[in-house]
Design a protein around this motif. Structure first.
Motif, PDB file in Angstrom:
ATOM      1  N   ASP A 515      40.353  51.554  41.971  1.00  0.00           N
ATOM      2  CA  ASP A 515      40.032  52.655  42.711  1.00  0.00           C
ATOM      3  C   ASP A 515      39.242  53.561  41.965  1.00  0.00           C
ATOM      4  O   ASP A 515      38.537  54.223  43.042  1.00  0.00           O
ATOM      5  N   THR A 516      38.975  54.573  40.753  1.00  0.00           N
ATOM      6  CA  THR A 516      38.207  55.547  40.818  1.00  0.00           C
ATOM      7  C   THR A 516      37.416  54.824  39.224  1.00  0.00           C
ATOM      8  O   THR A 516      38.571  54.415  38.606  1.00  0.00           O
ATOM      9  N   MET A 517      35.985  54.861  39.442  1.00  0.00           N
ATOM     10  CA  MET A 517      35.567  55.014  38.565  1.00  0.00           C
ATOM     11  C   MET A 517      35.660  56.336  37.615  1.00  0.00           C
ATOM     12  O   MET A 517      34.478  57.173  38.404  1.00  0.00           O
ATOM     13  N   ALA A 518      34.966  56.478  36.821  1.00  0.00           N
ATOM     14  CA  ALA A 518      33.882  57.714  35.135  1.00  0.00           C
ATOM     15  C   ALA A 518      32.974  56.714  34.943  1.00  0.00           C
ATOM     16  O   ALA A 518      32.696  56.054  34.268  1.00  0.00           O
ATOM     17  N   TYR A 519      31.641  58.294  34.882  1.00  0.00           N
ATOM     18  CA  TYR A 519      30.660  57.606  33.927  1.00  0.00           C
ATOM     19  C   TYR A 519      29.652  58.199  33.162  1.00  0.00           C
ATOM     20  O   TYR A 519      30.622  60.196  33.845  1.00  0.00           O
TER      21      TYR A 519
END
Length: 781
Positions: A515-519
């Motif tokens: 449920d969590t994305m980092a970029y």
């Protein structure tokens, strides 16, 4: 406690309240699919992706959200998403945007249905029957490119429905404000559907007319749109939108908010001495004598999208657009300065081909772009007046003033009338681009993009300078002044200028959890240089391109079984040759020009959240911190310490010293339209009534800290921080056929500046509406 600290604390409290509410409602109820936040799909990077997985700073607004906040014009959008402000020629984003309506293209690219819209008028006449608005912050120099160094606003209009339907509403409010909107879906066949939508918006005007034919700040706008979607084959779809809009309203009333007085000035030596700043709130001197304040703008636009699904993996899209803007009215008037157009025609056209490829491991979009715009005909009549503070105003008083100041008041005088006749003023842009994402693993992705752009700008025109106050619409001529000429320039065959640049983007994103994305991304942007009148003093006959490099980190999360969406973005933008608007003194009087600041640095944090703790409660919030400064801006035009042209002509005749144009070092100053803190909190609660109908009270609260209207950060041009609260109460029938919505906007009745201008004598300003009340009644069948 200072006002600045109060506003900063309010911004922090808005952010904290959104987060603190979360644990308080975790156990409120078990969510079903109908109670969750809808997954939002965006096309910001010309591929479809979920908002929660998009590695870009983007916010999305639907028509329902716009209606709840009574947003019907572009300048109302500034409270809806982080770091979006409104400037005189379009949007401003993260502190980048012109505060001068005559300085060329906006630094934020506006697109309607994927087509670049160069005219700011489109923002007013195109804001109806919206499907969604996507606001992209930061440079979009690869897939968008055209004047998108600060960001992009994508306005997507509504598609036709597959069933017969009619919907509309009528709104009535303060100042006899009446707005009617209607749309109808007409499915002609299984393969062809048409949607017709229109709006009419009128009011009596918010301010007196004085000597003008109509009241100032009057609205009189009409828009019509016909949209068709034709499935020509199983794999071929053509969407066509035909648009017409007109604006017959009036210009804003300009107020004098401050004026300067120099009690110890020495006119013989040309020295100022200490300044006394006198606050006031009165119409700008001379505006009571304005005769004509009526706009006359008509816009025609066609926007086409042809989509061919070549295979399961490949899709080709051809985007084409053409628009014509006709202007035959007053653009601006202050009582000292005015600008009007006579039969001016502006045209623009664009063509773009996008090829999308999609596989299990790669998403790729590439294509080519061609755009041109020009002013092939028409004239601009500029009445350039001058102002002077006391006691310098005594010089104007001795030579036939427009308004003779007494005591410590300012004086004004006619300077020159400038007639511009256009033949080939415009630009041309060509580009090729490609951007792709490689899914290295199920959780890890790499992104890369590149765009090569070639720009050409044209400056074909004739410029005639006449004695001030002598040229009218009735006696205007291309090359002859009615009462004596001061200069004539023929730039019909002026050489074009060419610019080119390669912009690129690289990044990676990783799913920390399901449920969590980092970029993280690094991207660059480029905005072409331009030409200005060849009669301007050097070096103000043109300006160089600006470039930007943006470093960005982001985090996106769908939490609590998709009841809470959180977004956090940290960015640092480094600008070189930033294009900045200013006012200089030329032989023909004060002139608005664009110049290049050496360097600027913009860094900040943007936090956004959407929260649906129960099926009947919705909460949205954001808070942003923005540190936007000029790293280096030496030798900038210092408007506050420069006398104008007419003063320097007349002063020596009386034995006084002329005052040369001053320059200053603005390094370290804050950028225009860049509040350090801004925040918004919106909440609505649906009350289920016994008969099946619903009642929904809602409140939207916005707060921002102070801003500056000029690169000099003069105290005279400082706009104080403010809060703005809008409240709504809506009733919907049980079958969702009818609704009634009552609203109060700007509950505080705060005077919020929309345009502010600072010169050596005074500060002038126009304002957004104060407190407005109204009711909207709608139906759909």
């Amino acid at each position: 406690m200072t006002d600045s600290w109060k506003l900063t604390r309010a911004a922090l409290m808005v952010s904290a309240s959104a987060l603190l509410l979360t644990p308080a409602v975790l156990a409120a109820e078990t969510a079903s699919d109908d109670d969750l936040l809808a997954e939002i799909v965006v096309t910001a990077q010309k591929v479809k992706e979920n908002l929660s997985k998009a590695p870009i700073a983007v916010s999305v607004l639907s028509q329902d959200m716009l209606d709840r906040q009574n947003i019907t014009a572009a300048d109302d959008l500034v409270t809806t998403v982080p770091n979006l402000q409104f400037s005189q020629n379009g949007f401003s984003m993260r502190g980048i945007g012109s505060n001068n309506g005559f300085s060329g293209y906006s630094t934020v690219a506006t697109q309607i249905d994927g087509i670049y819209a160069p005219f700011p008028t489109t923002l007013t006449l195109g804001m109806f029957d919206i499907g969604a608005i996507e606001v992209l912050r930061g440079p979009q120099g690869t897939v968008h490119g055209r004047n998108a160094t600060a960001g992009v606003v994508n306005i997507n209009t509504a598609d036709p429905g597959n069933e017969y339907a009619v919907a509309g509403d009528v709104q009535y409010g303060t100042n006899q404000d009446l707005q009617v909107r209607v749309n109808t879906d007409l499915p002609v066949s299984d393969d062809l559907a048409i949607r017709i939508s229109a709006f009419r918006h009128v009011n009596d005007g918010r301010n007196p007319r004085y000597s003008a034919s109509e009241r100032f700040d009057k609205t009189d706008q009409t828009g019509v749109r016909l949209t068709s979607v034709w499935n020509a084959a199983d794999n071929l779809t053509w969407r066509l939108s035909l648009n017409y809009g007109e604006d017959q309203g009036t210009t804003p009333l300009i107020f004098l908010s401050r004026y300067n007085y120099y009690p110890n000035a020495n006119l013989t030596t040309g020295t100022f001495g200490p300044v006394e700043i006198i606050k006031t709130h009165q119409p700008n001197p001379g505006i009571q004598n304005v005769r004509d304040n009526v706009k006359d703008i008509k816009e025609y636009a066609a926007r086409s999208r042809l989509t061919w699904e070549v295979s399961d993996a490949v899709t080709a899209t051809y985007l084409a657009g053409f628009s014509v803007l006709k202007n035959d009215g007053v653009e601006a008037t202050t009582g000292v300065f005015s600008q009007e157009y006579l039969n001016q025609r502006q045209e623009s056209s664009s063509h773009e081909i996008d090829i999308n490829f999609e596989s299990d491991s790669i998403s790729l979009v590439g294509g080519g772009y061609y755009y041109w715009d020009e002013k092939p005909s028409g004239q601009r009549l500029l009445h350039a007046g001058n102002t002077a503070p006391a006691p310098f105003g005594s010089v104007f008083n001795a030579f036939g003033p427009l308004v003779a100041g007494t005591g410590n008041q300012i004086s004004t005088i006619n300077a020159v009338d400038v007639v511009n006749t256009y033949t080939d003023w415009g630009s041309e842009s060509k580009a090729i681009f490609a951007q792709g994402t490689w899914r290295v693993t199920d959780r890890f992705r790499l992104l890369a993009g590149v765009r090569s752009t070639w720009d050409t700008v044209h400056g074909g025109q004739q410029e005639l300078v006449c004695l001030g106050g002598t040229v009218t619409r009735q006696n205007i001529d291309n090359d002859t002044c009615p009462a004596g000429g001061l200069g004539f320039t023929d730039d019909t065959d002026r050489p074009s200028r060419k610019f080119s640049k390669v912009s690129w983007k690289a990044g990676l994103d990783y799913d920390l959890t399901e449920d969590t994305m980092a970029y993280a991304t690094v991207s660059t942007g480029y905005r072409a240089g331009g030409l200005e009148s060849s009669t301007n003093p050097e070096p103000y006959t043109g300006y160089r391109p600006e470039t930007v490099t943006n470093y960005e980190l982001g985090l996106r999360s769908n939490l609590l079984d998709r009841r809470l969406f959180l977004s956090a973005t940290v960015f640092n933008m480094d600008y070189n040759d930033l294009q900045v608007s200013s006012v200089i003194n030329s032989p023909s009087g004060p002139v608005a020009v664009t110049t290049n600041a050496a360097k600027a640095r913009i860094r900040g944090i943007e936090l956004e959240s959407l929260f649906r703790p129960t099926r009947n409660d919705r909460l949205s919030a954001y808070v942003s911190f923005l540190d936007a400064k000029y790293r280096s801006f030496p030798n900038a035009s210092d408007n506050m310490n420069s006398a104008d042209t007419m003063y320097n002509i007349f002063a020596p005749i009386l034995g006084y010293a002329p005052i040369g144009s001053a320059v200053a070092d603005f390094s370290g100053n804050r950028l225009v339209n860049s509040p350090r803190w801004s925040a918004r909190l919106g909440y609505e609660h649906i009350v289920d009534l016994p008969d099946g109908s619903t009642l929904t009270p809602a409140v939207d609260f916005y707060v921002q800290s102070k801003t500056y209207s000029d690169s000099g950060n003069y105290i005279q041009g400082r706009n104080g921080g403010y809060t703005k609260t809008d409240v709504n109460l809506r009733w919907d029938s049980a079958d969702q056929t009818y609704y009634i919505n009552g609203f109060v906007n700007n509950l505080e009745d705060k005077r919020i500046a929309s345009q502010t201008s600072v010169v050596w004598s005074s500060t002038t300003v126009s304002y957004n509406p104060g407190r407005t009340l109204g009711v909207r009644v709608g139906a759909s069948f």
